[in-house]
Design an enzyme around this catalytic site. Structure first.
Site, mmCIF file in Angstrom:
data_model
loop_
_atom_site.group_PDB
_atom_site.id
_atom_site.type_symbol
_atom_site.label_atom_id
_atom_site.label_comp_id
_atom_site.label_asym_id
_atom_site.label_seq_id
_atom_site.Cartn_x
_atom_site.Cartn_y
_atom_site.Cartn_z
ATOM 1 N N TYR A 261 -12.673 14.330 0.486
ATOM 2 C CA TYR A 261 -13.664 13.492 -0.190
ATOM 3 C C TYR A 261 -15.019 14.203 -0.250
ATOM 4 O O TYR A 261 -15.565 14.455 -1.317
ATOM 5 C CB TYR A 261 -13.849 12.163 0.553
ATOM 6 C CG TYR A 261 -12.658 11.239 0.519
ATOM 7 C CD1 TYR A 261 -12.670 10.112 -0.299
ATOM 8 C CD2 TYR A 261 -11.538 11.466 1.310
ATOM 9 C CE1 TYR A 261 -11.598 9.233 -0.319
ATOM 10 C CE2 TYR A 261 -10.462 10.603 1.286
ATOM 11 C CZ TYR A 261 -10.489 9.494 0.472
ATOM 12 O OH TYR A 261 -9.429 8.642 0.440
ATOM 13 N N ARG B 172 -9.718 -2.758 8.097
ATOM 14 C CA ARG B 172 -10.037 -1.533 7.353
ATOM 15 C C ARG B 172 -10.227 -0.405 8.356
ATOM 16 O O ARG B 172 -11.082 -0.477 9.228
ATOM 17 C CB ARG B 172 -11.305 -1.763 6.529
ATOM 18 C CG ARG B 172 -11.686 -0.589 5.673
ATOM 19 C CD ARG B 172 -12.906 -0.916 4.837
ATOM 20 N NE ARG B 172 -13.442 0.265 4.216
ATOM 21 C CZ ARG B 172 -14.629 0.315 3.632
ATOM 22 N NH1 ARG B 172 -15.373 -0.785 3.589
ATOM 23 N NH2 ARG B 172 -15.071 1.426 3.085
ATOM 24 N N HIS C 272 -15.925 4.128 -6.994
ATOM 25 C CA HIS C 272 -14.939 5.138 -6.567
ATOM 26 C C HIS C 272 -13.560 4.832 -7.168
ATOM 27 O O HIS C 272 -12.932 5.698 -7.772
ATOM 28 C CB HIS C 272 -14.881 5.152 -5.035
ATOM 29 C CG HIS C 272 -13.923 6.157 -4.475
ATOM 30 N ND1 HIS C 272 -14.313 7.412 -4.076
ATOM 31 C CD2 HIS C 272 -12.584 6.095 -4.253
ATOM 32 C CE1 HIS C 272 -13.260 8.077 -3.633
ATOM 33 N NE2 HIS C 272 -12.184 7.300 -3.730
ATOM 34 N N GLU C 273 -13.112 3.600 -6.996
ATOM 35 C CA GLU C 273 -11.761 3.260 -7.487
ATOM 36 C C GLU C 273 -11.691 3.346 -9.012
ATOM 37 O O GLU C 273 -10.692 3.784 -9.571
ATOM 38 C CB GLU C 273 -11.330 1.873 -7.000
ATOM 39 C CG GLU C 273 -11.395 1.673 -5.477
ATOM 40 C CD GLU C 273 -10.827 2.807 -4.657
ATOM 41 O OE1 GLU C 273 -9.881 3.465 -5.122
ATOM 42 O OE2 GLU C 273 -11.334 3.057 -3.546
ATOM 43 N N GLN D 12 0.893 -1.167 0.000
ATOM 44 C CA GLN D 12 0.000 0.000 0.000
ATOM 45 C C GLN D 12 0.924 1.207 0.000
ATOM 46 O O GLN D 12 1.499 1.547 1.025
ATOM 47 C CB GLN D 12 -0.921 -0.025 1.228
ATOM 48 C CG GLN D 12 -1.707 1.263 1.467
ATOM 49 C CD GLN D 12 -2.558 1.705 0.285
ATOM 50 O OE1 GLN D 12 -3.199 0.889 -0.368
ATOM 51 N NE2 GLN D 12 -2.537 2.996 -0.021
ATOM 52 N N ASP E 194 -0.319 11.247 5.510
ATOM 53 C CA ASP E 194 -1.594 10.528 5.610
ATOM 54 C C ASP E 194 -2.664 11.356 6.332
ATOM 55 O O ASP E 194 -3.844 11.033 6.258
ATOM 56 C CB ASP E 194 -1.416 9.196 6.347
ATOM 57 C CG ASP E 194 -0.595 8.209 5.532
ATOM 58 O OD1 ASP E 194 -0.490 8.410 4.299
ATOM 59 O OD2 ASP E 194 -0.059 7.256 6.112
ATOM 60 N N HIS F 258 -11.243 6.864 -10.171
ATOM 61 C CA HIS F 258 -9.853 7.339 -10.068
ATOM 62 C C HIS F 258 -9.083 7.151 -11.377
ATOM 63 O O HIS F 258 -8.046 7.774 -11.571
ATOM 64 C CB HIS F 258 -9.122 6.586 -8.955
ATOM 65 C CG HIS F 258 -9.220 7.234 -7.608
ATOM 66 N ND1 HIS F 258 -8.854 8.542 -7.374
ATOM 67 C CD2 HIS F 258 -9.614 6.745 -6.405
ATOM 68 C CE1 HIS F 258 -9.021 8.823 -6.083
ATOM 69 N NE2 HIS F 258 -9.495 7.753 -5.474
ATOM 70 N N GLU G 73 -9.434 13.095 -4.522
ATOM 71 C CA GLU G 73 -10.541 12.452 -3.800
ATOM 72 C C GLU G 73 -11.884 13.172 -3.956
ATOM 73 O O GLU G 73 -12.923 12.523 -4.004
ATOM 74 C CB GLU G 73 -10.173 12.282 -2.329
ATOM 75 C CG GLU G 73 -8.944 11.395 -2.095
ATOM 76 C CD GLU G 73 -9.082 9.997 -2.683
ATOM 77 O OE1 GLU G 73 -10.194 9.598 -3.087
ATOM 78 O OE2 GLU G 73 -8.052 9.290 -2.743
ATOM 79 N N GLY H 214 -10.866 0.985 2.045
ATOM 80 C CA GLY H 214 -11.961 0.397 1.272
ATOM 81 C C GLY H 214 -11.422 -0.117 -0.050
ATOM 82 O O GLY H 214 -11.639 -1.257 -0.434
ATOM 83 N N GLY H 215 -10.686 0.733 -0.709
ATOM 84 C CA GLY H 215 -10.065 0.343 -1.969
ATOM 85 C C GLY H 215 -8.878 1.229 -2.230
ATOM 86 O O GLY H 215 -8.741 2.281 -1.611
ATOM 87 N N MET H 216 -8.007 0.787 -3.122
ATOM 88 C CA MET H 216 -6.873 1.614 -3.540
ATOM 89 C C MET H 216 -6.813 1.518 -5.055
ATOM 90 O O MET H 216 -6.774 0.419 -5.619
ATOM 91 C CB MET H 216 -5.583 1.095 -2.882
ATOM 92 C CG MET H 216 -4.334 1.838 -3.343
ATOM 93 S SD MET H 216 -4.355 3.600 -2.874
ATOM 94 C CE MET H 216 -3.428 4.317 -4.233
ATOM 95 N N GLU H 217 -6.763 2.703 -5.671
ATOM 96 C CA GLU H 217 -6.947 2.814 -7.115
ATOM 97 C C GLU H 217 -5.704 2.441 -7.912
ATOM 98 O O GLU H 217 -5.382 3.120 -8.880
ATOM 99 C CB GLU H 217 -7.396 4.234 -7.441
ATOM 100 C CG GLU H 217 -6.360 5.343 -7.117
ATOM 101 C CD GLU H 217 -6.486 5.934 -5.716
ATOM 102 O OE1 GLU H 217 -7.000 5.238 -4.811
ATOM 103 O OE2 GLU H 217 -6.055 7.079 -5.527
ATOM 104 N N ASN H 218 -4.995 1.404 -7.534
ATOM 105 C CA ASN H 218 -3.798 1.041 -8.289
ATOM 106 C C ASN H 218 -4.179 0.816 -9.750
ATOM 107 O O ASN H 218 -5.101 0.056 -10.038
ATOM 108 C CB ASN H 218 -3.158 -0.186 -7.658
ATOM 109 C CG ASN H 218 -2.697 0.101 -6.238
ATOM 110 O OD1 ASN H 218 -2.115 1.155 -5.976
ATOM 111 N ND2 ASN H 218 -2.997 -0.795 -5.306
HETATM 112 ZN ZN LIG Z 1 -10.155 7.620 -3.518
#
Ligand SMILES: [Zn+2]
Length: 621
Positions: free
Chosen positions: A396, A570, A310-311, A154, A388, A314, A333, A283-287
């Site tokens: 958001y 999470r 959402h992801e 991450q 962070d 992105h 965001e 929740g998610g990571m937009e890799n």
């Molecule tokens: Zn996001």
């Protein structure tokens, strides 16, 4: 480190700073991209699950901007640097002198490499620390299958530097290739071109030809199965999870087509989803090409898939047009939350989109009632702070609210065209808030005069609170609920009288959020008896119910709450529970006991947040 506002100075001189120029120093990176920029990365790593270490090399291609510069400064965090070599003009590799600065607790160590000849490439042989902030190592017992270990990265915000020596600032973009060596029975996946048919032969190669910022570098290795769910999408997950995940996310092609209609073509070829073990902190990571997602959004009825919307969003806002530093994270965001709402509206209807926004907006208003003014700013000053810290719900919710306001003022058709133009104009660039404001002024405010003033824009961007004329959607379901909730709290109707048997997830979220922090024991028991909230499999409802249980001293829910806190990592679903428990001495003792048990299974980011929550009772994330 001090910021200097080159963009402001430039616009005073009558020209706009170009986005390719490093216009503003990123206080969360030691890199000096105004002197030399990394343009490509070639990674060669092998994984040791025994030692919890990645080791190998990173080869960086360099573009020298300052012809008098002779040093490359990279960001690292707890990396062991074995050797550095540089390629000279003739293509010959030679040892290069390097030094690691003393580590800063937030930023890590600058790696300074002397490059007197300004060569085109540099190669760093290194290994990671077992405590790397950006990696989580899971023992077989911490996975669904219990047979194989798992590791995942991450990198956002600045943890990429804990597994790759980099210019770890979102203002620098580069392409990458990678060679990853794994134990034979596992699969490696990356934020790159994954091959669903690749044999588990321990030898994986990847390419990401589009230029991305460092925080989108991502790797996961484990017992990972694959299911195709669309013409350009597959779900990757442990075999125990992959079937449910494939079913939950099978609207993905509809979502992609919807977003393309609004904002132009999807530019990353594949859109795959990796479902991680429940310890994943977000929740998610937009890799890019491979969203990383928590399994807590698999509710069985698609009611929580807005995280996937959402992801996916992105892929336009964030991955295509990127914040140049973390203080500008609302550009990622806020825009993404707005686009997420548009996807949910098109695929699942306006009611769900409105209700999801109302849940978030109400939460933000509640927080703002007690938050310090500086914590309410869309563009905060993060100098000397943890990067962070930028990831509160302000960028958001307040960010997307601002865009909804603009949509309302200019009309949907005009605003859609504006946004599409914005994504095209800044595609594959990293930009600041000032660059967005310049673009907004030219292409919306000045083009349609008399609708929104710069003062109104600045109030959203640079003042605390929410402007009084911020639009809020109406929800008849929520309005009906407001009445029922009041009657229930006042004891005029009982739990069954709420008629909540068929409430949707968003209705439960709203109901539980809007209740007073404390109910009496009889009310808690009646709610639980009528609707079986303790032990619910819907993690969003569970979290809210347990938060209420703590406030109400409803100890019957505690064993299930403990299970929830042990199973899920999470952050937004567990950290507030620790914060709530820590408000009383007895609760704090329980929180510490649960944490001691849960800690080995938590990601380093979740651990850090829980430890803060135990210090500062009431902390939200
Ligand atoms: Zn996001």
């Amino acid at each position: 480190m001090k910021l200097f506002f080159a963009t402001v100075a430039a616009s005073l001189l009558g020209f706009t700073a170009m986005s390719s120029v490093h216009a503003e120093t990123d206080p969360h990176s030691y890199a000096q991209p105004d002197k030399v920029r990394v343009t490509a990365l070639d990674l060669d790593l092998s994984v040791s699950f025994e030692k919890h270490v990645l080791s190998g090399s990173a080869t960086l291609s360099l573009d020298w901007i300052d012809k008098s510069a002779h040093e490359l400064v990279l960001d690292t965090s707890a990396l062991k640097i074995d050797k550095v070599e540089a390629e000279d003009q003739a293509g010959k590799w030679n040892a290069a002198k390097f030094a690691l600065d003393k580590a800063d607790p937030l930023l890590g160590s600058a790696l300074r490499i002397a490059l007197p000849a300004q060569g085109g490439k540099v190669r760093i042989a290194y290994s990671t620390s077992p405590d790397a902030a950006g990696l989580q190592w899971l023992d077989p017992s911490q996975t669904a299958g219990k047979q194989h270990p798992f590791v995942y990265s991450q990198s956002e915000s600045i943890a990429g530097r804990s597994w790759i020596p980099l210019q770890d600032t979102p203002s620098v973009r580069f392409s990458y290739t990678a060679h990853i060596t794994t134990p034979k029975d596992l699969r490696a996946v990356m934020s790159a071109n994954n091959d669903a048919k690749h044999a588990r032969d321990g030898d994986f190669r990847f390419a990401m030809p589009q230029k991305i910022p460092s925080y989108l570098l991502a790797l996961a290795i484990g017992d990972i199965a694959v299911r195709e769910i669309g013409p350009r999408s597959a779900v990757y997950a442990e075999p125990e999870t992959v079937v449910a995940a494939a079913k939950e996310f099978d609207d993905i092609e509809k979502m992609i087509v919807t977003t393309e209609k609004l904002y132009g073509p999807y530019r990353w070829e594949r859109y795959d989803i990796l479902v991680l073990p429940p310890s994943f902190p977000f929740g998610g990571m937009e890799n890019p090409r491979l969203t990383f997602a928590t399994p807590t959004i698999i509710a069985g009825d698609k009611s929580l898939v807005s995280v996937i919307a959402h992801e996916l969003a992105h892929s336009w806002s964030g991955n295509l047009v990127t914040n140049a530093a973390w203080k500008h994270v609302w550009l990622n965001e806020g825009f993404t939350t707005y686009v997420q709402g548009r996807i949910v509206e098109a695929v699942y209807g306006k009611q769900q989109a409105d209700e999801e926004f109302l849940v978030a907006a109400n939460e933000l208003r509640k927080e703002f009632a007690t938050a310090k003014p500086a914590e309410q700013l869309l563009v905060p000053d993060l100098t000397g702070k943890d990067a962070d810290d930028s990831l509160s719900d302000v960028p958001y919710t307040k960010g997307s609210w601002f865009l909804q306001y603009l949509e309302g003022k200019f009309g949907r058709a005009t605003f859609d065209a504006f946004l599409r133009g914005y994504f095209d104009h800044f595609a594959f660039q990293s930009i600041t808030t000032d660059q967005f404001v310049d673009y907004l002024k030219t292409n919306l405010l000045d083009k349609y005069p008399g609708k929104v003033s710069m003062d109104e824009v600045n109030a959203w961007l640079h003042q605390s609170g929410i402007p009084a004329d911020a639009p809020l959607p109406a929800s008849s379901a929520f309005a009906a609920q407001d009445k029922l909730r009041e009657q229930f709290v006042a004891g005029k109707i009982d739990a069954k009288g709420l008629g909540a048997k068929n409430w949707r997830t968003q209705e439960w979220q709203y109901f539980l959020d809007q209740l007073p922090a404390k109910l009496n024991l009889a009310q808690m028991q009646a709610l639980d008896e009528a609707y079986h909230l303790t032990g619910t499999h819907n993690a969003e409802i569970a979290f809210r119910w347990y938060r209420l249980a703590i406030g109400s001293d409803y100890e019957a829910a505690y064993p299930a709450m403990r299970e929830h806190m042990l199973r899920i990592g999470r952050r937004i679903l567990v950290v507030p529970l620790y914060g709530e428990l820590a408000k009383t001495a007895q609760g704090k003792a329980l929180a510490e006991k649960i944490y001691a048990e849960a800690k080995p299974g938590y990601h380093p980011m979740t651990r850090a947040a829980v430890e803060k929550a135990l210090q500062e009772p009431g902390r939200l994330r």
